[in-house]
Design a protein around this motif. Structure first.
Motif, PDB file in Angstrom:
ATOM      1  N   GLN A 157       0.831  -1.215   0.000  1.00 20.62           N
ATOM      2  CA  GLN A 157       0.000   0.000   0.000  1.00 20.62           C
ATOM      3  C   GLN A 157       0.862   1.261   0.000  1.00 20.62           C
ATOM      4  O   GLN A 157       0.570   2.221  -0.702  1.00 20.62           O
ATOM      5  CB  GLN A 157      -0.917  -0.001   1.224  1.00 20.62           C
ATOM      6  N   LEU A 158       1.930   1.219   0.800  1.00 18.52           N
ATOM      7  CA  LEU A 158       2.833   2.372   0.865  1.00 18.52           C
ATOM      8  C   LEU A 158       3.449   2.640  -0.511  1.00 18.52           C
ATOM      9  O   LEU A 158       3.447   3.770  -1.004  1.00 18.52           O
ATOM     10  CB  LEU A 158       3.931   2.110   1.901  1.00 18.52           C
ATOM     11  N   SER A 213       0.886   3.983  -2.899  1.00 21.57           N
ATOM     12  CA  SER A 213       0.472   5.351  -2.571  1.00 21.57           C
ATOM     13  C   SER A 213       1.539   6.367  -2.963  1.00 21.57           C
ATOM     14  O   SER A 213       1.250   7.539  -3.141  1.00 21.57           O
ATOM     15  CB  SER A 213       0.119   5.479  -1.090  1.00 21.57           C
ATOM     16  N   LEU A 214       2.793   5.936  -3.085  1.00 22.95           N
ATOM     17  CA  LEU A 214       3.857   6.840  -3.510  1.00 22.95           C
ATOM     18  C   LEU A 214       4.082   6.786  -5.019  1.00 22.95           C
ATOM     19  O   LEU A 214       5.061   7.320  -5.537  1.00 22.95           O
ATOM     20  CB  LEU A 214       5.156   6.515  -2.770  1.00 22.95           C
ATOM     21  N   LYS A 238      -6.428   6.316   4.858  1.00 24.43           N
ATOM     22  CA  LYS A 238      -5.528   5.401   4.146  1.00 24.43           C
ATOM     23  C   LYS A 238      -4.070   5.848   4.321  1.00 24.43           C
ATOM     24  O   LYS A 238      -3.188   5.023   4.561  1.00 24.43           O
ATOM     25  CB  LYS A 238      -5.910   5.343   2.664  1.00 24.43           C
ATOM     26  N   LEU A 239      -3.840   7.156   4.226  1.00 27.57           N
ATOM     27  CA  LEU A 239      -2.471   7.656   4.411  1.00 27.57           C
ATOM     28  C   LEU A 239      -1.970   7.355   5.816  1.00 27.57           C
ATOM     29  O   LEU A 239      -0.822   6.965   6.020  1.00 27.57           O
ATOM     30  CB  LEU A 239      -2.412   9.158   4.142  1.00 27.57           C
ATOM     31  N   VAL A 296      -1.031   3.708   6.053  1.00 25.65           N
ATOM     32  CA  VAL A 296       0.135   3.345   5.262  1.00 25.65           C
ATOM     33  C   VAL A 296       1.428   3.922   5.849  1.00 25.65           C
ATOM     34  O   VAL A 296       2.460   3.265   5.863  1.00 25.65           O
ATOM     35  CB  VAL A 296      -0.083   3.820   3.812  1.00 25.65           C
ATOM     36  N   HIS A 297       1.362   5.139   6.362  1.00 20.84           N
ATOM     37  CA  HIS A 297       2.591   5.782   6.841  1.00 20.84           C
ATOM     38  C   HIS A 297       2.833   5.619   8.337  1.00 20.84           C
ATOM     39  O   HIS A 297       3.924   5.883   8.816  1.00 20.84           O
ATOM     40  CB  HIS A 297       2.583   7.276   6.496  1.00 20.84           C
TER      41      HIS A 297
END
Lengths: 472, 472
Positions: free
Chosen positions: A211-212, A215-216, B337-338, B341-342
């Motif tokens: 997911q990371l 997302s990037l 979601k961010l 993920v982070h």
């Protein structure tokens, strides 16, 4: 060095005798004392031999009676094969599955085989509490002050000192603390990712990493991965020209629990460095080894500072503390800037508590117990699965960590099993969550970080029965 | 409503009398009781009238003797003009200056006028400690467990309930907690930023916002900003067609301490919404108002869910706790979601402590005291600067917050002043840090969140003297 050599030779020898059925299930092994005498080795070396064999599930200890050849290993299930992900990077996020999965993660009425962290029962909560009280009283500013950007100095000191255990030689100044391990990975990926770039990872792999990366704006290349030894070097070699960045969970990563042998670690580091590809190494499970020896990290073989070594105490001590760190090698300035910009600093008090806990030696004691518990759990799981799961079941044989990977017969869909299991108050992590491709539909991850009990065993048996029932 | 109307009318009337010199410096004002009787208002309304005037530095209270027309306002320095940044977005990061600045931030031998957070003395540390002990004992899993993704429920409840004070009507489910306020801004910007897009901000503005925007590949458009009332609506209007995203610190932002009037807030929200531009509102100083009334937020005028309201307790309670939150309106899914993920989740224990502290009412008591201290500090600073700084000095007149903006004569370079001041154990924040353009070289930010004392006054006088000396 001589003891080191003897230790390997002796344990390999005994392992061979067991595998060749010369030593049979249930046979008693010589006592530690006898082993010392017969081989002219120290008590510590002898103990390590047996720990190593126990870690491989070949022998088991019985309190007050000594070591015996394990019965489990006889009936243990076959290992799943090396994964064969497509070499074309795909981005089919299993959104619906993940959404469903997270919805049930905090339900207290479920048996959470789906968990990704150890249960409270495996953590030293009373000791941590005491340390929290002490730190709150003693810390100037009581933890209300901003911590320095690079992170708690005491914590960086002790993490650096402990790097010796995995072949590292970090200095306090090599490390930057982060708000948990995922936060460390996030900074590393942000520092190194160019949108449209390609990141190579294990397959199956922790969904958060997928997911990371997505997302990037990264493309994910999943690498052929063996459940015992991690990514295949040959597979990596073929794809090197297409890779911008690599992320590996080198020791007991979830879901496979594989551990790359030293020679593979060295080979990967050399290969990547030669091609100018940075390696983000996530070592969050490395301290949870079952055998006699802490496995090394890729960072131990890093000559050029291009390995960014990340870890945390989220899987070993206190997930909710959000304490992690990274040794980013030559990328230190970039990571410092990212930390400043996205976070200002890490939480002050929890870093202090972890630093004190690690320094006091209580961490090592705790880890010793926790490793033993996890190892025993694994054996219980393996035995129960071998007996009660449908024919054709294969399992990983983790030598550490929190996860067991179960591959069922091809006809069984674990997304379907998930829905049915939930109705029986059991939660699992379906295999499809661990990839962006169309694979692992017949697999699942089970957490072995739950306290073993008759109840838990019943639930595991029930899960096996449900899998049998839904088989077409 | 009637009282609300009366309160404004009376305080405006008295303000006019003071400004027109009908009421003179040192004149005693009627007692609160007399004010009640004369105007037929409640005690509370009368108190608010005086608080409001005190907030505007027009009057001051003396313990046990009542309210007097302030002497400060007589000799207070002129206000700097509206800033005039270039409408062409520039990206000249003052790297060297910022690097130097951060190097001295933790030196204990310096008087840190450069600080961006309140000093320990202004924080309720013993009460926080007690709450930490209690939470550690009472929280199931002692804070070692992962918190839920959206964040501590109790904390979200109380933050939602408090939104009433700024004209909001948030529900607990509208909020997501983050590891501090900067982390909230970071998630919002990551959710909304497209590389190459343009973000509009105040000028001068907090350097972290500039660095974050640049690190995400955004172009920064600095808006003409008035030290009292914030960005100019006319200036924004002209640039609307070029803006993709806007970030404003609407109440007492650093370094100016400006506060947008309600009508400007409403106008900005309407304008941006009409052009489909999301607004990230950073309200981290809103609770630190000097007057009788908490200023509103832009979020209070948000009809379409396109205002992402961010705040934290980092400037009011415990910087090192890393507890913040965002009410992201229609962008909730993206921010969730961010965060997953982070960060996986926010620190568990510090959220719990803050939630309990806020719920107990001790936060309001603490804020009352802290606001008073800051307001008194501001007056002391203003008086000292008026007397001891070189001719041509102008200062902002913050009605809240932690910052005072000082504009020196054009010939004085505050980067140079910084170097000289450091030699005299004084640290300031040079104006050039607060822009990506060539401006504010003769400005600096001073933190008013330090405990006022004779020593501090001496240091401030010394700073004025140094500024006078380096004048060419």
């Amino acid at each position: 060095m001589k003891q080191e050599f003897l230790y390997s030779a002796i344990s390999n020898n005994i392992a061979k005798l067991i595998r060749n059925n010369v030593l049979k299930a249930g046979d008693r092994l010589p006592s530690v004392r006898t082993l010392c005498r017969e081989h002219g080795i120290s008590m510590n070396t002898a103990k390590r031999v047996y720990l190593e064999l126990e870690g491989q599930s070949l022998i088991e200890s019985k309190p007050q009676s000594g070591y015996f050849v394990s019965r489990t290993h006889q009936k243990r299930l076959p290992l799943p094969g090396t994964s064969k992900p497509s070499a074309i990077s795909s981005n089919k996020e299993p959104d619906e599955l993940i959404r469903k999965f997270y919805l049930t993660m905090r339900r207290k009425d479920l048996t959470l085989f789906s968990m990704g962290a150890p249960a409270d029962e495996l953590l030293p909560l009373p000791a941590l509490n005491k340390e929290m009280m002490r730190a709150t009283r003693q810390l100037p500013g009581s933890g209300a002050r901003y911590d320095e950007l690079q992170g708690n100095e005491k914590l960086r000191q002790i993490v650096a000192a402990r790097s010796f255990s995995w072949g590292g030689s970090l200095q306090e100044n090599d490390l930057i603390t982060t708000a948990g391990g995922m936060n460390a990975l996030s900074f590393c990926m942000m520092a190194l990712a160019k949108p449209g770039g390609v990141i190579a990872v294990e397959s199956p792999v922790y969904p958060g990493i997928l997911q990371l990366a997505v997302s990037l704006g990264l493309k994910v290349l999943e690498l052929p991965t063996h459940p015992g030894t991690g990514i295949e070097i040959a597979g990596l070699k073929k794809l090197l020209h297409r890779i911008d960045l690599c992320l590996l969970v080198t020791n007991f990563g979830t879901p496979l629990g594989s551990c790359m042998p030293d020679e593979n670690k060295k080979a990967v580091v050399d290969l990547l460095a030669k091609h100018g590809i940075p390696l983000i190494e996530d070592d969050l499970y490395g301290d949870l080894y079952f055998g006699g020896q802490r496995p090394k990290c890729c960072k131990a073989f890093d000559k050029h500072g291009t390995v960014l070594w990340c870890s945390s105490i989220s899987k070993t001590l206190a997930p909710g503390y959000r304490v992690g760190w990274v040794a980013p090698g030559i990328y230190k300035e970039q990571i410092m800037k990212l930390k400043l910009v996205h976070a200002i600093s890490s939480p002050t008090i929890t870093q202090e508590v972890v630093a004190n806990f690690l320094k006091s030696g209580r961490y090592e004691n705790h880890l010793r117990k926790m490793r033993q518990t996890l190892q025993h759990n694994y054996h219980h799981y393996a035995e129960t699965i071998a007996e009660y799961f449908p024919e054709g079941t294969k399992t990983s044989r983790p030598q550490g960590g929190l996860s067991l990977w179960v591959e069922l017969d091809k006809t069984i869909d674990t997304a379907e099993l998930y829905d049915i299991a939930i109705q029986h108050k059991i939660s699992i992590a379906p295999g499809r969550m661990f990839t962006l491709q169309d694979q692992f539909h017949n697999c699942m991850r089970l957490c072995i970080g739950l306290p073993w009990s008759d109840d838990l065993q019943l639930k595991l048996k029930q899960l096996g029965r449900l899998a049998t029932i839904i088989r077409p």
